[in-house]
Scaffold this motif. Structure first.
Motif, PDB file in Angstrom:
ATOM      1  N   HIS A 235      -2.104  -1.255  -3.784  1.00 29.64           N
ATOM      2  CA  HIS A 235      -3.135  -0.279  -3.430  1.00 29.64           C
ATOM      3  C   HIS A 235      -2.482   1.108  -3.397  1.00 29.64           C
ATOM      4  CE1 HIS A 235      -5.596  -3.692  -2.250  1.00 29.64           C
ATOM      5  NE2 HIS A 235      -4.639  -4.087  -1.439  1.00 29.64           N
ATOM      6  N   GLY A 236      -3.027   2.031  -4.188  1.00 29.82           N
ATOM      7  CA  GLY A 236      -2.480   3.381  -4.207  1.00 29.82           C
ATOM      8  C   GLY A 236      -2.801   4.105  -2.910  1.00 29.82           C
TER       9      GLY A 236
ATOM     10  N   PHE B 107       0.510   7.542 -11.496  1.00 31.90           N
ATOM     11  CA  PHE B 107       0.127   6.349 -10.749  1.00 31.90           C
ATOM     12  C   PHE B 107       0.431   5.137 -11.624  1.00 31.90           C
ATOM     13  CE2 PHE B 107      -2.576   9.989  -9.958  1.00 31.90           C
ATOM     14  CZ  PHE B 107      -2.351  10.209  -8.612  1.00 31.90           C
ATOM     15  N   PHE B 108       1.479   4.420 -11.248  1.00 29.27           N
ATOM     16  CA  PHE B 108       1.961   3.349 -12.113  1.00 29.27           C
ATOM     17  C   PHE B 108       2.438   2.169 -11.272  1.00 29.27           C
ATOM     18  CE2 PHE B 108       5.704   1.272 -14.023  1.00 29.27           C
ATOM     19  CZ  PHE B 108       5.103   0.723 -15.136  1.00 29.27           C
ATOM     20  N   SER B 109       2.015   0.974 -11.650  1.00 27.68           N
ATOM     21  CA  SER B 109       2.484  -0.218 -10.957  1.00 27.68           C
ATOM     22  C   SER B 109       2.626  -1.365 -11.931  1.00 27.68           C
ATOM     23  CB  SER B 109       1.527  -0.616  -9.829  1.00 27.68           C
ATOM     24  OG  SER B 109       1.992  -1.790  -9.187  1.00 27.68           O
TER      25      SER B 109
ATOM     26  N   ALA C 260      -3.944  -3.348  -9.984  1.00 27.06           N
ATOM     27  CA  ALA C 260      -3.726  -2.436  -8.861  1.00 27.06           C
ATOM     28  C   ALA C 260      -4.770  -1.325  -8.865  1.00 27.06           C
ATOM     29  CB  ALA C 260      -2.327  -1.830  -8.954  1.00 27.06           C
ATOM     30  N   ASP C 261      -5.221  -0.940  -7.671  1.00 24.98           N
ATOM     31  CA  ASP C 261      -6.249   0.101  -7.593  1.00 24.98           C
ATOM     32  C   ASP C 261      -5.659   1.415  -7.137  1.00 24.98           C
ATOM     33  OD1 ASP C 261      -6.436   0.173  -4.512  1.00 24.98           O
ATOM     34  OD2 ASP C 261      -6.929  -1.907  -4.926  1.00 24.98           O
TER      35      ASP C 261
ATOM     36  N   THR D 126       0.854  -1.190   0.000  1.00 25.68           N
ATOM     37  CA  THR D 126       0.000   0.000   0.000  1.00 25.68           C
ATOM     38  C   THR D 126       0.880   1.227   0.000  1.00 25.68           C
ATOM     39  OG1 THR D 126      -1.727  -1.155   1.244  1.00 25.68           O
ATOM     40  CG2 THR D 126      -1.801   1.249   1.223  1.00 25.68           C
ATOM     41  N   ALA D 127       0.669   2.104  -0.974  1.00 24.19           N
ATOM     42  CA  ALA D 127       1.475   3.331  -1.029  1.00 24.19           C
ATOM     43  C   ALA D 127       1.088   4.267   0.113  1.00 24.19           C
ATOM     44  CB  ALA D 127       1.298   4.025  -2.375  1.00 24.19           C
TER      45      ALA D 127
END
Length: 219
Positions: free
Chosen positions: A185-186, A204-206, A212-213, A154-155
């Protein structure tokens, strides 16, 4: 750092977030804390105001919390303060789910500019993430300006305290052009005490998770 008695604030700085490093090998959680001792509760606080922390990094390696701001029992808070060009990095080699790079217990009107928050088990290029990069338990009217947050399950976790008697609020915080990378999770909200938090633009990048949300909330 116990800043009790610094009624006029403190100014602590280095020569760059990657050049000046505080490296901690302790496994005690939290490994590092910025607060003021002497407070009893939220009704009898000893707070740190009008301070400036910039241009250094705090490096930890533990399964708990690397850095905490303020006290968990709300006896100390940080307000009207700037953190700039800071790095909070927990190289959590055990990949513990409860690991946290930086936990904010209580802050008021604090500006975080160009700060980096990371919590990973294995660094790039073979990134294995765990835990939380930035945990917000109590923060009001904070600005996170162009911060990089990620390399964690989680960010940004907006959550409640473990003890019901010491609950803070996450209200009126603004994220301006954040860079969130390598997360599942952002932003993850799990408390009803969070409101009016705003995200303006950003990246927002994963590549860890195609599902990923950006935002998830249980409240």
């Amino acid at each position: 750092w116990d800043c009790a008695g610094s009624v006029n604030g403190v100014h602590i700085y280095g020569d760059g977030q990657y050049n000046t490093r505080i490296t901690l090998s302790t496994t005690s959680s939290p490994a590092f804390k910025i607060h003021c001792s002497g407070g009893v509760s939220s009704s009898s606080q000893v707070n740190l105001y009008y301070s400036n922390f910039h241009d250094f990094g705090i490096y930890t390696n533990l399964s708990g919390t690397g850095v905490e701001i303020g006290d968990r029992n709300l006896s100390s808070a940080v307000g009207s303060t700037v953190f700039e060009n800071m790095l909070f990095l927990n190289s959590n080699t055990t990949a513990a789910a409860g690991s946290v790079s930086c936990r904010i217990n209580q802050t008021f009107s604090v500006k975080w500019k160009n700060c980096v928050y990371g919590n990973y088990a294995t660094p790039a290029p073979s990134v294995v993430v765990a835990g939380t990069a930035l945990m917000i338990v109590g923060a009001t009217f904070n600005v996170f300006d162009m911060c990089s947050i990620g390399n964690a399950t989680t960010a940004v976790a907006i959550t409640q305290a473990e003890n019901e008697a010491y609950q803070g609020f996450a209200y009126g915080n603004t994220f301006i052009c954040p860079d969130l990378e390598n997360y599942h999770h952002g932003f993850k909200n799990s408390t009803a005490r969070a409101s009016q938090n705003t995200v303006i633009s950003g990246q927002f990048f994963s590549y860890l998770d195609t599902g990923a949300d950006f935002w998830s909330s249980a409240k």
